[in-house]
Scaffold this motif. Structure first.
Motif, PDB file in Angstrom:
ATOM      1  N   ARG A   4       0.831  -1.203   0.000  1.00 27.74           N
ATOM      2  CA  ARG A   4       0.000   0.000   0.000  1.00 27.74           C
ATOM      3  C   ARG A   4       0.861   1.248   0.000  1.00 27.74           C
ATOM      4  NH1 ARG A   4      -4.411  -1.521   4.539  1.00 27.74           N
ATOM      5  NH2 ARG A   4      -5.378  -3.234   3.417  1.00 27.74           N
ATOM      6  N   HIS A   5       1.917   1.229   0.801  1.00 23.44           N
ATOM      7  CA  HIS A   5       2.792   2.388   0.862  1.00 23.44           C
ATOM      8  C   HIS A   5       3.533   2.589  -0.455  1.00 23.44           C
ATOM      9  CE1 HIS A   5       2.547   1.640   5.347  1.00 23.44           C
ATOM     10  NE2 HIS A   5       1.966   2.807   5.153  1.00 23.44           N
ATOM     11  N   LEU A   6       3.956   1.503  -1.079  1.00 29.37           N
ATOM     12  CA  LEU A   6       4.633   1.623  -2.367  1.00 29.37           C
ATOM     13  C   LEU A   6       3.678   2.128  -3.438  1.00 29.37           C
ATOM     14  CD1 LEU A   6       6.869  -1.567  -2.441  1.00 29.37           C
ATOM     15  CD2 LEU A   6       7.578   0.799  -2.115  1.00 29.37           C
ATOM     16  N   GLY A   7       2.443   1.657  -3.394  1.00 26.77           N
ATOM     17  CA  GLY A   7       1.446   2.135  -4.351  1.00 26.77           C
ATOM     18  C   GLY A   7       1.171   3.617  -4.164  1.00 26.77           C
ATOM     19  N   PHE A   8       1.037   4.030  -2.913  1.00 21.27           N
ATOM     20  CA  PHE A   8       0.806   5.440  -2.620  1.00 21.27           C
ATOM     21  C   PHE A   8       1.999   6.282  -3.061  1.00 21.27           C
ATOM     22  CE2 PHE A   8       0.741   9.088   0.370  1.00 21.27           C
ATOM     23  CZ  PHE A   8      -0.464   9.641  -0.052  1.00 21.27           C
ATOM     24  N   LEU A   9       3.197   5.775  -2.826  1.00 20.68           N
ATOM     25  CA  LEU A   9       4.400   6.483  -3.258  1.00 20.68           C
ATOM     26  C   LEU A   9       4.435   6.593  -4.779  1.00 20.68           C
ATOM     27  CD1 LEU A   9       7.128   7.752  -2.498  1.00 20.68           C
ATOM     28  CD2 LEU A   9       8.108   5.470  -2.688  1.00 20.68           C
ATOM     29  N   GLY A  10       4.050   5.531  -5.463  1.00 16.47           N
ATOM     30  CA  GLY A  10       4.013   5.562  -6.924  1.00 16.47           C
ATOM     31  C   GLY A  10       3.037   6.599  -7.445  1.00 16.47           C
ATOM     32  N   ILE A  11       1.875   6.693  -6.791  1.00 18.28           N
ATOM     33  CA  ILE A  11       0.890   7.695  -7.197  1.00 18.28           C
ATOM     34  C   ILE A  11       1.446   9.098  -6.983  1.00 18.28           C
ATOM     35  CG2 ILE A  11      -1.355   8.698  -6.585  1.00 18.28           C
ATOM     36  CD1 ILE A  11      -2.287   5.802  -6.053  1.00 18.28           C
ATOM     37  N   LEU A  12       2.131   9.304  -5.865  1.00 16.09           N
ATOM     38  CA  LEU A  12       2.732  10.618  -5.616  1.00 16.09           C
ATOM     39  C   LEU A  12       3.790  10.964  -6.658  1.00 16.09           C
ATOM     40  CD1 LEU A  12       3.107  10.688  -1.732  1.00 16.09           C
ATOM     41  CD2 LEU A  12       1.540  12.009  -3.149  1.00 16.09           C
ATOM     42  N   VAL A  13       4.589   9.976  -7.037  1.00 14.21           N
ATOM     43  CA  VAL A  13       5.630  10.218  -8.040  1.00 14.21           C
ATOM     44  C   VAL A  13       5.004  10.581  -9.378  1.00 14.21           C
ATOM     45  CG1 VAL A  13       7.445   9.087  -9.385  1.00 14.21           C
ATOM     46  CG2 VAL A  13       7.383   8.818  -6.906  1.00 14.21           C
ATOM     47  N   VAL A  14       3.971   9.846  -9.783  1.00 18.82           N
ATOM     48  CA  VAL A  14       3.317  10.127 -11.062  1.00 18.82           C
ATOM     49  C   VAL A  14       2.634  11.489 -11.027  1.00 18.82           C
ATOM     50  CG1 VAL A  14       1.452   9.386 -12.596  1.00 18.82           C
ATOM     51  CG2 VAL A  14       3.061   7.721 -11.693  1.00 18.82           C
ATOM     52  N   ALA A  15       1.964  11.790  -9.923  1.00 20.98           N
ATOM     53  CA  ALA A  15       1.301  13.090  -9.805  1.00 20.98           C
ATOM     54  C   ALA A  15       2.324  14.225  -9.808  1.00 20.98           C
ATOM     55  CB  ALA A  15       0.464  13.140  -8.538  1.00 20.98           C
ATOM     56  N   GLY A  16       3.436  14.010  -9.141  1.00 20.08           N
ATOM     57  CA  GLY A  16       4.500  15.022  -9.147  1.00 20.08           C
ATOM     58  C   GLY A  16       5.091  15.219 -10.523  1.00 20.08           C
ATOM     59  N   ALA A  17       5.285  14.120 -11.246  1.00 23.15           N
ATOM     60  CA  ALA A  17       5.827  14.221 -12.608  1.00 23.15           C
ATOM     61  C   ALA A  17       4.835  14.943 -13.514  1.00 23.15           C
ATOM     62  CB  ALA A  17       6.139  12.831 -13.143  1.00 23.15           C
ATOM     63  N   ALA A  18       3.551  14.668 -13.340  1.00 25.28           N
ATOM     64  CA  ALA A  18       2.547  15.342 -14.154  1.00 25.28           C
ATOM     65  C   ALA A  18       2.510  16.837 -13.853  1.00 25.28           C
ATOM     66  CB  ALA A  18       1.183  14.717 -13.912  1.00 25.28           C
ATOM     67  N   ARG A  32      11.158  11.487 -24.829  1.00 27.89           N
ATOM     68  CA  ARG A  32      12.127  10.480 -25.245  1.00 27.89           C
ATOM     69  C   ARG A  32      11.800   9.098 -24.680  1.00 27.89           C
ATOM     70  NH1 ARG A  32      18.101  12.100 -24.418  1.00 27.89           N
ATOM     71  NH2 ARG A  32      17.506  13.431 -26.148  1.00 27.89           N
ATOM     72  N   TRP A  33      11.403   9.026 -23.418  1.00 28.53           N
ATOM     73  CA  TRP A  33      11.200   7.743 -22.739  1.00 28.53           C
ATOM     74  C   TRP A  33       9.749   7.464 -22.368  1.00 28.53           C
ATOM     75  CZ3 TRP A  33      15.197   4.617 -22.966  1.00 28.53           C
ATOM     76  CH2 TRP A  33      16.461   5.171 -23.092  1.00 28.53           C
ATOM     77  N   GLY A  34       8.830   8.303 -22.779  1.00 31.80           N
ATOM     78  CA  GLY A  34       7.437   8.153 -22.395  1.00 31.80           C
ATOM     79  C   GLY A  34       6.789   6.857 -22.835  1.00 31.80           C
ATOM     80  N   TYR A  35       7.260   6.272 -23.922  1.00 29.15           N
ATOM     81  CA  TYR A  35       6.662   5.028 -24.413  1.00 29.15           C
ATOM     82  C   TYR A  35       6.985   3.845 -23.508  1.00 29.15           C
ATOM     83  CZ  TYR A  35      11.272   3.678 -26.091  1.00 29.15           C
ATOM     84  OH  TYR A  35      12.608   3.342 -26.159  1.00 29.15           O
ATOM     85  N   ILE A  36       8.039   3.917 -22.729  1.00 30.77           N
ATOM     86  CA  ILE A  36       8.441   2.793 -21.880  1.00 30.77           C
ATOM     87  C   ILE A  36       7.851   2.895 -20.473  1.00 30.77           C
ATOM     88  CG2 ILE A  36      10.602   3.748 -20.988  1.00 30.77           C
ATOM     89  CD1 ILE A  36      10.240   0.220 -22.310  1.00 30.77           C
ATOM     90  N   VAL A  37       7.409   4.075 -20.075  1.00 35.40           N
ATOM     91  CA  VAL A  37       6.908   4.272 -18.718  1.00 35.40           C
ATOM     92  C   VAL A  37       5.630   3.472 -18.435  1.00 35.40           C
ATOM     93  CG1 VAL A  37       6.019   6.000 -17.097  1.00 35.40           C
ATOM     94  CG2 VAL A  37       8.072   6.476 -18.435  1.00 35.40           C
ATOM     95  N   PRO A  38       4.592   3.516 -19.289  1.00 31.31           N
ATOM     96  CA  PRO A  38       3.367   2.750 -18.964  1.00 31.31           C
ATOM     97  C   PRO A  38       3.585   1.248 -18.768  1.00 31.31           C
ATOM     98  CG  PRO A  38       2.892   4.360 -20.655  1.00 31.31           C
ATOM     99  CD  PRO A  38       4.379   4.362 -20.464  1.00 31.31           C
ATOM    100  N   PRO A  39       4.358   0.560 -19.629  1.00 31.63           N
ATOM    101  CA  PRO A  39       4.580  -0.865 -19.356  1.00 31.63           C
ATOM    102  C   PRO A  39       5.293  -1.120 -18.025  1.00 31.63           C
ATOM    103  CG  PRO A  39       5.203  -0.373 -21.605  1.00 31.63           C
ATOM    104  CD  PRO A  39       4.915   0.930 -20.930  1.00 31.63           C
ATOM    105  N   ILE A  40       6.261  -0.290 -17.685  1.00 35.24           N
ATOM    106  CA  ILE A  40       6.977  -0.468 -16.425  1.00 35.24           C
ATOM    107  C   ILE A  40       6.025  -0.267 -15.244  1.00 35.24           C
ATOM    108  CG2 ILE A  40       8.751   0.560 -14.938  1.00 35.24           C
ATOM    109  CD1 ILE A  40      10.424   0.982 -17.465  1.00 35.24           C
ATOM    110  N   VAL A  41       5.183   0.746 -15.331  1.00 40.86           N
ATOM    111  CA  VAL A  41       4.221   1.003 -14.262  1.00 40.86           C
ATOM    112  C   VAL A  41       3.239  -0.156 -14.134  1.00 40.86           C
ATOM    113  CG1 VAL A  41       2.291   2.489 -13.574  1.00 40.86           C
ATOM    114  CG2 VAL A  41       4.428   3.511 -14.363  1.00 40.86           C
TER     115      VAL A  41
END
Length: 67
Positions: A4-18, A32-41
């Motif tokens: 849960r904490h990792l998921g919440f951290l991931g959401i914060l990272v994505v929201a911060g990047a946005a 440059r790297w946007g095409y690889i981000v969704p599969p990794i997520v």
């Protein structure tokens, strides 16, 4: 619990990047790297689900009557 904490951290990272996606450095990196981000997520989310699933639970044998 850690998932849960990792998921919440991931959401914060994505929201911060946005929030900072309009900055030149971030915009260049995403273009440059946007095409690889969704599969990794998505793979990361899948791994979190698998790790939290019952097959990886050490007490599963007790639940199945094998313990």
């Amino acid at each position: 619990m850690a998932g849960r904490h990792l998921g919440f951290l991931g959401i914060l990272v994505v929201a911060g990047a946005a929030a900072f996606a309009t900055r030149p450095l971030i915009a260049r990196t995403l273009s440059r790297w946007g095409y690889i981000v969704p599969p990794i997520v998505l793979i990361g989310i899948g791994l979190l689900i698998l790790v939290g699933a019952a097959p990886f639970d050490p007490d599963i044998d007790d639940l199945a009557g094998r313990g």
